[in-house]
Design a protein around this motif. Structure first.
Motif, mmCIF file in Angstrom:
data_model
loop_
_atom_site.group_PDB
_atom_site.id
_atom_site.type_symbol
_atom_site.label_atom_id
_atom_site.label_comp_id
_atom_site.label_asym_id
_atom_site.label_seq_id
_atom_site.Cartn_x
_atom_site.Cartn_y
_atom_site.Cartn_z
ATOM 1 N N ARG A 218 -19.568 3.472 -0.826
ATOM 2 C CA ARG A 218 -18.309 2.714 -0.844
ATOM 3 C C ARG A 218 -17.254 3.408 0.020
ATOM 4 O O ARG A 218 -16.507 2.752 0.755
ATOM 5 C CB ARG A 218 -17.811 2.563 -2.278
ATOM 6 C CG ARG A 218 -18.624 1.591 -3.118
ATOM 7 C CD ARG A 218 -18.357 0.153 -2.689
ATOM 8 N NE ARG A 218 -19.067 -0.808 -3.541
ATOM 9 C CZ ARG A 218 -20.105 -1.545 -3.134
ATOM 10 N NH1 ARG A 218 -20.565 -1.430 -1.891
ATOM 11 N NH2 ARG A 218 -20.690 -2.391 -3.949
ATOM 12 N N HIS A 219 -17.202 4.730 -0.029
ATOM 13 C CA HIS A 219 -16.232 5.472 0.777
ATOM 14 C C HIS A 219 -16.544 5.361 2.269
ATOM 15 O O HIS A 219 -15.669 5.608 3.108
ATOM 16 C CB HIS A 219 -16.205 6.942 0.355
ATOM 17 C CG HIS A 219 -15.685 7.141 -1.042
ATOM 18 N ND1 HIS A 219 -15.973 8.256 -1.790
ATOM 19 C CD2 HIS A 219 -14.905 6.350 -1.824
ATOM 20 C CE1 HIS A 219 -15.404 8.135 -2.987
ATOM 21 N NE2 HIS A 219 -14.750 6.997 -3.024
ATOM 22 N N ALA A 220 -17.776 4.975 2.593
ATOM 23 C CA ALA A 220 -18.171 4.748 3.987
ATOM 24 C C ALA A 220 -17.967 3.280 4.380
ATOM 25 O O ALA A 220 -18.494 2.828 5.396
ATOM 26 C CB ALA A 220 -19.625 5.151 4.192
ATOM 27 N N ASP A 221 -17.204 2.550 3.565
ATOM 28 C CA ASP A 221 -16.844 1.145 3.833
ATOM 29 C C ASP A 221 -18.041 0.204 3.778
ATOM 30 O O ASP A 221 -18.063 -0.839 4.445
ATOM 31 C CB ASP A 221 -16.132 1.011 5.186
ATOM 32 C CG ASP A 221 -14.820 1.783 5.235
ATOM 33 O OD1 ASP A 221 -14.106 1.806 4.205
ATOM 34 O OD2 ASP A 221 -14.511 2.364 6.283
ATOM 35 N N ILE A 222 -19.042 0.550 2.986
ATOM 36 C CA ILE A 222 -20.183 -0.343 2.759
ATOM 37 C C ILE A 222 -19.862 -1.227 1.560
ATOM 38 O O ILE A 222 -19.543 -0.727 0.477
ATOM 39 C CB ILE A 222 -21.458 0.475 2.531
ATOM 40 C CG1 ILE A 222 -21.860 1.168 3.851
ATOM 41 C CG2 ILE A 222 -22.594 -0.393 1.996
ATOM 42 C CD1 ILE A 222 -22.972 2.176 3.713
ATOM 43 N N VAL A 223 -19.919 -2.534 1.753
ATOM 44 C CA VAL A 223 -19.449 -3.472 0.723
ATOM 45 C C VAL A 223 -20.580 -4.268 0.060
ATOM 46 O O VAL A 223 -20.331 -5.004 -0.889
ATOM 47 C CB VAL A 223 -18.405 -4.450 1.308
ATOM 48 C CG1 VAL A 223 -17.188 -3.687 1.805
ATOM 49 C CG2 VAL A 223 -19.000 -5.295 2.440
ATOM 50 N N LYS A 224 -21.790 -4.140 0.545
ATOM 51 C CA LYS A 224 -22.916 -4.863 -0.049
ATOM 52 C C LYS A 224 -23.135 -4.417 -1.499
ATOM 53 O O LYS A 224 -22.712 -3.329 -1.906
ATOM 54 C CB LYS A 224 -24.189 -4.591 0.756
ATOM 55 C CG LYS A 224 -24.268 -5.341 2.076
ATOM 56 C CD LYS A 224 -24.626 -6.803 1.870
ATOM 57 C CE LYS A 224 -24.846 -7.506 3.193
ATOM 58 N NZ LYS A 224 -25.192 -8.935 3.017
ATOM 59 N N PRO A 225 -23.805 -5.248 -2.307
ATOM 60 C CA PRO A 225 -24.112 -4.848 -3.689
ATOM 61 C C PRO A 225 -24.861 -3.518 -3.743
ATOM 62 O O PRO A 225 -25.738 -3.250 -2.912
ATOM 63 C CB PRO A 225 -24.991 -5.988 -4.206
ATOM 64 C CG PRO A 225 -24.590 -7.172 -3.386
ATOM 65 C CD PRO A 225 -24.260 -6.628 -2.027
ATOM 66 N N ILE A 226 -24.487 -2.680 -4.713
ATOM 67 C CA ILE A 226 -25.157 -1.393 -4.927
ATOM 68 C C ILE A 226 -25.522 -1.284 -6.395
ATOM 69 O O ILE A 226 -24.672 -1.466 -7.272
ATOM 70 C CB ILE A 226 -24.254 -0.200 -4.546
ATOM 71 C CG1 ILE A 226 -23.800 -0.292 -3.084
ATOM 72 C CG2 ILE A 226 -24.985 1.119 -4.788
ATOM 73 C CD1 ILE A 226 -22.791 0.780 -2.695
ATOM 74 N N LEU A 227 -26.791 -0.978 -6.660
ATOM 75 C CA LEU A 227 -27.281 -0.775 -8.019
ATOM 76 C C LEU A 227 -27.612 0.689 -8.240
ATOM 77 O O LEU A 227 -28.345 1.291 -7.442
ATOM 78 C CB LEU A 227 -28.531 -1.626 -8.267
ATOM 79 C CG LEU A 227 -29.344 -1.320 -9.533
ATOM 80 C CD1 LEU A 227 -28.514 -1.570 -10.793
ATOM 81 C CD2 LEU A 227 -30.632 -2.132 -9.574
ATOM 82 N N VAL A 228 -27.090 1.261 -9.325
ATOM 83 C CA VAL A 228 -27.468 2.605 -9.740
ATOM 84 C C VAL A 228 -28.665 2.471 -10.677
ATOM 85 O O VAL A 228 -28.564 1.880 -11.759
ATOM 86 C CB VAL A 228 -26.304 3.329 -10.448
ATOM 87 C CG1 VAL A 228 -26.752 4.715 -10.903
ATOM 88 C CG2 VAL A 228 -25.094 3.434 -9.531
ATOM 89 N N LEU A 229 -29.807 3.017 -10.273
ATOM 90 C CA LEU A 229 -31.045 2.844 -11.023
ATOM 91 C C LEU A 229 -31.128 3.744 -12.255
ATOM 92 O O LEU A 229 -31.864 3.438 -13.193
ATOM 93 C CB LEU A 229 -32.241 3.128 -10.109
ATOM 94 C CG LEU A 229 -32.414 2.163 -8.926
ATOM 95 C CD1 LEU A 229 -33.426 2.728 -7.937
ATOM 96 C CD2 LEU A 229 -32.835 0.786 -9.405
#
Length: 376
Positions: A75-86
Motif C-alpha cells: 500500500r505504501h508503494a501506491d498499489i491499490v489492487k485487493p490484498i489478502l493476508v493469508l
C-alpha cells in the motif's frame, strides 16, 4: 539487516522472466478465472513491490501476502489492487487492515467475535476471507458446527464484508493424489454449508493449476510459478511436468575478493575441515551464512569464471572459500546460484544438495544482499 551496497554480492532478478511466467499462467487460466499473485516473504526473496507491479501490469486481480506488514508495504508503494493476508492477524490490528483496504483471513469463530469489538470501536468495515482447513492442519474451520456458526455471525453483519473463502492444498504437487482428493472433497463439503455469499471462492494454487487438477476455483493463487520454479521440486522425487513453461528469475552472484596459494597441511575455515594435501589455490568469496547461504553448502560447486569450483572448509558468517584449478584475477565473477535450469548450480540443484526445497533456498537469501533488477 543493512543491505551491502559496498560489497560485490547481489541477488539478480530477471523481471522479464517473471513477466513471461505470469503471462503463461494468465493464458492457462480457465474462462472467467482470475489470478491472485502471491508475493509473500518478499516475493519468495525476489522483491515484493517489483514483482507485484509486474503481476498487476499483466492482469493479476489481486495479491496475497503472509503478514499485515507485507500488505502495508505494498500500500505504501501506491498499489491499490485487493490484498489478502493469508496468515492470522491479531484482532487488535484489524482496524489498520480495514483503514488500508486490506483483507484478512478468518481462522475461527473466536477471532471473528474479538475482531468485531475493535471494528465497532473505530466504526470500520473489514474485508475478510473465510479460511477452511481441508486437511493442511494449519488455520481455518474444520468442524461443521463452527463453520455454520461463523456464517450465521457474518450474515447481515455490517462490520464485515465477506470477500472470499479459501483453503490450501497440502499435496497438489504430488504424483499420489489420494490426499489431494480428500481435501477437495472436504472443501466441497464446507462450501455446501455456506450461507453467506463470498465474491471469490478460491482453492487453486500453482501446483493445482499447472498440473491441471481441474478444480472449480474462482481464482488461482499463483505463487512459486511466478518465479519460474516447479512446485513439485523435491530432493527425493523427480519434478512433475508443468503444463506451462517456467523460467527461473533469480541468480545469486558475487566475485573473488582474495586469491592465494596454500600448502600441504594448511587448513581452511573454522575447524579446518579441509586440509590441503598439496599446494592448492584458494579463492575467497564475500558471502556467508549471515546472508542466508547456510553452512550445509560446504562442498557445493559454484561457478568461478568458467570453472565449477567446490566450496572448501566451513562457510563462515560473512565469507566462504573455494578450491580453484588455477589462479584467477581478483574480481572474477562467481555465480553461486544460476538462473539457468540446466546449470549444475541451478536453484533446484542447490536445494537438493542441502536436502530441502528451492522455496527455502530463495527465501533464505536475506536483505543484506541487494536485489538488482533487469528485464531480459
Amino acid at each position: 539487516m543493512v543491505p551491502g551496497y559496498h560489497r560485490p554480492a547481489v541477488v539478480k532478478v530477471n523481471l522479464g522472466a517473471i513477466r513471461r511466467n505470469i503471462k503463461n499462467e494468465m493464458k492457462h487460466l480457465a474462462t472467467g478465472q482470475k489470478m491472485l499473485a502471491v508475493v509473500k516473504a518478499n516475493a519468495y526473496g525476489h522483491g515484493a513491490v517489483e514483482v507485484a507491479k509486474i503481476a498487476i501490469e499483466e492482469g493479476a486481480a489481486g495479491l496475497c501476502v503472509a503478514i499485515l506488514d507485507e500488505a502495508l508495504q505494498l500500500r505504501h508503494a501506491d498499489i491499490v489492487k485487493p490484498i489478502l493476508v493469508l496468515g492470522v492477524v491479531s484482532p487488535e490490528y484489524a482496524p489498520i487492515a480495514a483503514a488500508n483496504n486490506v483483507s484478512l483471513t478468518i481462522p475461527n469463530l473466536e477471532w471473528l467475535k474479538e475482531t468485531e469489538k475493535y471494528l465497532e470501536k473505530e466504526h470500520l468495515q473489514l474485508k475478510v476471507h473465510i479460511g477452511v482447513d481441508s486437511g493442511m492442519g494449519r488455520i481455518g474451520f474444520n468442524e461443521d458446527a463452527d463453520f455454520v456458526a461463523a456464517n450465521e455471525f457474518l450474515q447481515d453483519n455490517d462490520n464485515f464484508y465477506v470477500e472470499g473463502m479459501f483453503a490450501h492444498f497440502a499435496s497438489a504437487d504430488s504424483a499420489d493424489d489420494t490426499y489431494f482428493k480428500h481435501q477437495v472433497k472436504k472443501f466441497a463439503h464446507m462450501r455446501s454449508l455456506l450461507t453467506v455469499k463470498p465474491q471469490w471462492i478460491h482453492v487453486d494454487n500453482t501446483a493445482a493449476s499447472i498440473f491441471d487438477k481441474n478444480i472449480p476455483s474462482d481464482c488461482v493463487r499463483f505463487g512459486i510459478g511466478i518465479y519460474g520454479l516447479n512446485p513439485s521440486s523435491n530432493p527425493s522425487s523427480p519434478d512433475l511436468k508443468s503444463s506451462i513453461p517456467l523460467e527461473p528469475a533469480m541468480s545469486f552472484e558475487s566475485e573473488l575478493t582474495h586469491v592465494k596459494m596454500i600448502h600441504q597441511g594448511d587448513g581452511v575455515g573454522y575447524g579446518s575441515t579441509f586440509v590441503a594435501d598439496q599446494d592448492t589455490i584458494i579463492g575467497t568469496v564475500p558471502v556467508g551464512y549471515a546472508d542466508g547461504f547456510i553452512r550445509k553448502f560446504q562442498g557445493f560447486k559454484v561457478k568461478v569464471g568458467d570453472e565449477y569450483c567446490p566450496i572448501v572448509g566451513r562457510i563462515c558468517m560473512d565469507q566462504f572459500m573455494v578450491k580453484m584449478p588455477k589462479k584467477m584475477p581478483l574480481g572474477t565473477k562467481v555465480v553461486i546460484i544460476s538462473n539457468d535450469p540446466t546449470a549444475p548450480n541451478n536453484i533446484k540443484a542447490a536445494a537438493d544438495y542441502v536436502d530441502t526445497i528451492h522455496y527455502e533456498v530463495a527465501c533464505l537469501l536475506n536483505d543484506r544482499l541487494p536485489r538488482v533488477y533487469y528485464e531480459k
